[in-house]
Design a protein around this motif. Structure first.
Motif, PDB file in Angstrom:
ATOM      1  N   VAL A 140      -6.872  14.518  27.602  1.00 15.27           N
ATOM      2  CA  VAL A 140      -5.506  14.956  27.273  1.00 15.27           C
ATOM      3  C   VAL A 140      -4.559  13.858  27.737  1.00 15.27           C
ATOM      4  O   VAL A 140      -4.764  13.246  28.789  1.00 15.27           O
ATOM      5  N   PHE A 237      -2.488   1.828  23.112  1.00 17.75           N
ATOM      6  CA  PHE A 237      -2.136   3.035  22.350  1.00 17.75           C
ATOM      7  C   PHE A 237      -2.840   3.061  20.990  1.00 17.75           C
ATOM      8  O   PHE A 237      -2.941   2.040  20.314  1.00 17.75           O
ATOM      9  N   LEU A 238      -3.285   4.268  20.642  1.00 19.01           N
ATOM     10  CA  LEU A 238      -3.963   4.487  19.359  1.00 19.01           C
ATOM     11  C   LEU A 238      -3.088   5.375  18.479  1.00 19.01           C
ATOM     12  O   LEU A 238      -2.257   6.121  19.000  1.00 19.01           O
TER      13      LEU A 238
HETATM   14  N1  LIG Z   1      -4.346   8.090  21.758  1.00 22.50           N
HETATM   15  C1  LIG Z   1      -4.139   7.045  22.543  1.00 22.50           C
HETATM   16  O1  LIG Z   1      -3.121   6.360  22.433  1.00 22.50           O
HETATM   17  C2  LIG Z   1      -5.177   6.643  23.559  1.00 22.50           C
HETATM   18  C3  LIG Z   1      -5.068   5.389  24.187  1.00 22.50           C
HETATM   19  C4  LIG Z   1      -6.029   5.008  25.137  1.00 22.50           C
HETATM   20  C5  LIG Z   1      -7.058   5.888  25.449  1.00 22.50           C
HETATM   21  N2  LIG Z   1      -7.123   7.100  24.835  1.00 22.50           N
HETATM   22  C6  LIG Z   1      -8.197   8.001  25.208  1.00 22.50           C
HETATM   23  O2  LIG Z   1      -9.049   8.179  24.103  1.00 22.50           O
HETATM   24  C7  LIG Z   1      -9.634   9.480  24.146  1.00 22.50           C
HETATM   25  C8  LIG Z   1      -9.443  10.170  22.809  1.00 22.50           C
HETATM   26  O3  LIG Z   1      -8.066  10.178  22.495  1.00 22.50           O
HETATM   27  P1  LIG Z   1      -7.549  10.667  21.047  1.00 22.50           P
HETATM   28  O4  LIG Z   1      -6.282   9.980  20.789  1.00 22.50           O
HETATM   29  O5  LIG Z   1      -8.655  10.591  20.050  1.00 22.50           O
HETATM   30  O6  LIG Z   1      -7.237  12.198  21.380  1.00 22.50           O
HETATM   31  P2  LIG Z   1      -7.148  13.469  20.395  1.00 22.50           P
HETATM   32  O7  LIG Z   1      -6.147  14.389  21.008  1.00 22.50           O
HETATM   33  O8  LIG Z   1      -6.957  13.045  18.984  1.00 22.50           O
HETATM   34  O9  LIG Z   1      -8.604  14.113  20.537  1.00 22.50           O
HETATM   35  C9  LIG Z   1      -9.054  14.619  21.757  1.00 22.50           C
HETATM   36  C10 LIG Z   1     -10.119  15.663  21.472  1.00 22.50           C
HETATM   37  O10 LIG Z   1     -10.576  16.145  22.754  1.00 22.50           O
HETATM   38  C11 LIG Z   1     -10.728  17.551  22.666  1.00 22.50           C
HETATM   39  N3  LIG Z   1     -10.615  18.168  23.992  1.00 22.50           N
HETATM   40  C12 LIG Z   1      -9.507  18.237  24.765  1.00 22.50           C
HETATM   41  N4  LIG Z   1      -9.775  18.906  25.891  1.00 22.50           N
HETATM   42  C13 LIG Z   1     -11.096  19.240  25.842  1.00 22.50           C
HETATM   43  C14 LIG Z   1     -11.956  19.961  26.708  1.00 22.50           C
HETATM   44  N5  LIG Z   1     -11.508  20.476  27.846  1.00 22.50           N
HETATM   45  N6  LIG Z   1     -13.255  20.106  26.350  1.00 22.50           N
HETATM   46  C15 LIG Z   1     -13.707  19.608  25.169  1.00 22.50           C
HETATM   47  N7  LIG Z   1     -12.925  18.960  24.302  1.00 22.50           N
HETATM   48  C16 LIG Z   1     -11.636  18.765  24.623  1.00 22.50           C
HETATM   49  C17 LIG Z   1      -9.574  17.995  21.751  1.00 22.50           C
HETATM   50  O11 LIG Z   1      -9.798  19.282  21.202  1.00 22.50           O
HETATM   51  C18 LIG Z   1      -9.582  16.873  20.706  1.00 22.50           C
HETATM   52  O12 LIG Z   1     -10.427  17.187  19.621  1.00 22.50           O
HETATM   53  C19 LIG Z   1      -8.972  10.200  25.322  1.00 22.50           C
HETATM   54  O13 LIG Z   1      -9.799  10.124  26.449  1.00 22.50           O
HETATM   55  C20 LIG Z   1      -7.721   9.394  25.554  1.00 22.50           C
HETATM   56  O14 LIG Z   1      -7.237   9.477  26.882  1.00 22.50           O
HETATM   57  C21 LIG Z   1      -6.221   7.483  23.894  1.00 22.50           C
END
Ligand SMILES: NC(=O)c1ccc[n+]([C@@H]2O[C@H](COP(=O)([O-])OP(=O)(O)OC[C@H]3O[C@@H](n4cnc5c(N)ncnc54)[C@H](O)[C@@H]3O)[C@@H](O)[C@H]2O)c1
Length: 321
Positions: A140, A237-238
């Motif tokens: 999250v 950031f993604l």
């Molecule tokens: N989006 C960004 O800018 C970014 C940048 C760097 C790193 N990240 C990391 O990449 C990873 C994925 O990010 P994303 O952008 O794809 O996120 P996203 O919100 O698109 O997807 C996250 C998924 O995790 C699931 N999830 C959340 N809590 C959960 C739980 N307790 N148990 C099981 N599933 C759970 C959600 O339902 C969702 O499907 C994360 O760890 C995030 O911190 C993201």
């Protein structure tokens, strides 16, 4: 030899060691920087095959988790798509089955619950076989109230982004150790090395996962588990998460750094994992930059963060979802 003389010799030895280290520091920095650059330019080791292996991908129902699941499936790996949101995980499996000739099953599990992960492992082993690839991706990123998070919001972030990795390790690592092979991929963030203002809980969890995996790597080396590879990924950031994208556009981060796509990160993650890379930053240059920045005095680091765009984050103060 008298006690006093022995103590004096020990102190002298430590002093000589320190002087030697100080004298070598410029050389060490140069060697480390060069080796990092060379590793970035030429990624030599031959990639391993994961054809027919079984991967558990957490948070596979959306975003980066979905993209990594598809990329692993492309390499012939069977996929256990795990998410708290079952329909998202099912959509991921549907996509995989439309394109690739591998098995893909969706599982609902909350990664913060150790008991659910134990049950998950039993089901996945029964359905697909022993798990040899674990991708700790579920995360999250933003609190419901960005600036004044409730204690429960902070706790949730710690539970999902950090504590859950201890539970997945407890459940999935022992069978890998028994088989003497496997891959653990952990999605951290550049926020783990370049702090994110007004995102201290996120920053702390992502720095925590980085440290966790570094400790695990040493433990595996001590246990001579050389075929269990631990890869930590630190992306910028993604554009996978709508709220992050909205926030980035609103505060102007996208004017400074274009957002990465889930697919490009997934390709880099899986390629790096198969070559046994330890830590991957995206963009790659960030791996050299953060090491150099960490050498600076802390007050300079703060000034650099302000100069290189963190001031954009002050706009968080005005941001409303
Ligand atoms: N989006 C960004 O800018 C970014 C940048 C760097 C790193 N990240 C990391 O990449 C990873 C994925 O990010 P994303 O952008 O794809 O996120 P996203 O919100 O698109 O997807 C996250 C998924 O995790 C699931 N999830 C959340 N809590 C959960 C739980 N307790 N148990 C099981 N599933 C759970 C959600 O339902 C969702 O499907 C994360 O760890 C995030 O911190 C993201």
């Amino acid at each position: 030899m008298s006690e006093a003389l022995r103590n004096a010799l020990i102190k002298l030895q430590a002093f000589i060691g320190l002087i030697g280290l100080a004298a070598l520091t410029p050389l060490l920095i140069l060697a480390a920087t060069l080796s990092r650059l060379i590793a970035t330019v030429c990624r030599c080791p031959k990639p391993k095959s994961i054809e027919g292996e079984v991967a558990v991908v957490t948070g596979a129902g959306h975003g980066l988790g979905r993209a990594i699941s598809l990329e692993l499936a492309k390499k012939g790996c069977h996929i256990a798509a795990v998410d708290i949101n079952l329909s998202g995980a099912e959509s991921t499996c549907k996509k995989i089955q439309e394109i690739y000739n591998v098995r893909a099953r969706a599982y609902k599990a909350n990664v913060t619950n150790h008991g659910e992960l134990v049950e998950l492992n039993t089901k996945v082993v029964g359905d697909l076989g022993p798990v040899t690839v674990l991708v700790n991706n579920a995360g999250v990123m933003l609190h419901r109230n960005l600036l004044n998070p409730e204690p429960s919001d902070v706790q949730l972030m710690i539970d999902v982004n950090l504590t859950s990795h201890f539970w997945t390790k407890l459940v999935f690592l022992p069978p890998m150790k028994a088989l003497r092979r496997g891959f653990i991929v952990t999605i951290s963030s550049l926020a783990g090395v370049f702090p994110l203002p007004y995102g201290s809980a996120y920053t702390a969890t992502k720095a925590g996962t980085l440290a966790h995996m570094r400790a695990l790597r040493v433990e595996l080396a001590m246990e001579k588990q050389k075929d269990i590879h631990v890869t930590t990924v630190m992306p910028a950031f993604l554009r996978t998460n709508d709220e992050v994208t909205h926030l980035s556009n609103t505060v102007g981060i996208t004017d400074l750094y274009p957002l990465l796509s889930g697919e490009e990160v997934a390709r880099r993650v899986v390629a790096g994992m198969l070559r046994g890379e330890h830590e991957i930053t995206l963009p790659g240059l960030a791996s050299v930059l953060y090491r150099l920045v960490h050498l600076l005095p802390v007050e300079w680091q703060v000034k650099m963060m302000l100069l290189t765009g963190s001031s954009q984050f002050s706009k968080f103060l005005d941001w409303k979802k």
